[in-house]
Design an enzyme around this catalytic site. Structure first.
Site: not given
Length: 173
Positions: A77, A112-114
């Protein structure tokens, strides 16, 4: 690491050039459907894939796929999570006047993105830099972070512990 193939649904991506230059088989898709058994999922299962690396992947991955390959999907990310999730994080960072940018490699989860973080790195920036400067600097950070995450995973130094990781030290580059 033995790279068995590169899969892409973006025929303009750099993946095609990388695959050709390194003589790596390439799977291309007009529409990437991960919800049903298909060519990609079959190839992943038949080759007992130990790691799937996402880079520049902008589609939401179905929970069924994530569950099937839990702890085997790494995403890079282009932001120092948990800040600036989603698209255009360097532009978000610029708008907020950040003094540090970074990148995060994490395991993919349904959120998402966690996912549990494997590796992160940062670099100082200043008011003279434009979003395009941040993007260029960010690419270098992303490459370092992704490399270190793949190295740690492939050396079996990363252990999932609920929503966190334990990463044992290796030779840091």
């Amino acid at each position: 690491v033995n790279i068995l193939f590169i899969a892409t649904n973006n025929l303009k991506s750099g993946a095609i050039n990388h695959a050709k230059s390194y003589n790596i088989p390439l799977l291309t898709f007009k529409k990437l459907d991960l919800t049903n058994t298909n060519k990609l999922v079959d190839k992943l299962n038949n080759n007992r894939i130990e790691l799937i690396v996402l880079a520049g992947f902008l589609l939401k991955i179905p929970e069924e796929f994530i569950s099937q390959f839990n702890g085997k999907i790494i995403n890079i990310h282009h932001s120092f999570l948990p800040s600036f999730k989603g698209a255009r994080p360097y532009h978000q960072a610029f708008e907020r006047g950040v003094k540090v940018i970074g990148a995060t490699a994490h395991y993919v989860t349904k959120d998402l993105d966690e996912g549990p973080i494997i590796e992160q790195d940062t670099q100082e920036v200043n008011h003279e830099m434009m979003p395009s400067d941040l993007v260029l600097m960010g690419r270098d950070i992303e490459a370092r972070v992704l490399y270190r995450a793949i190295k740690a995973h492939s050396e079996r130094r990363v252990f999932l512990n609920d929503n966190r990781t334990i990463v044992f030290r290796g030779q840091k580059i």
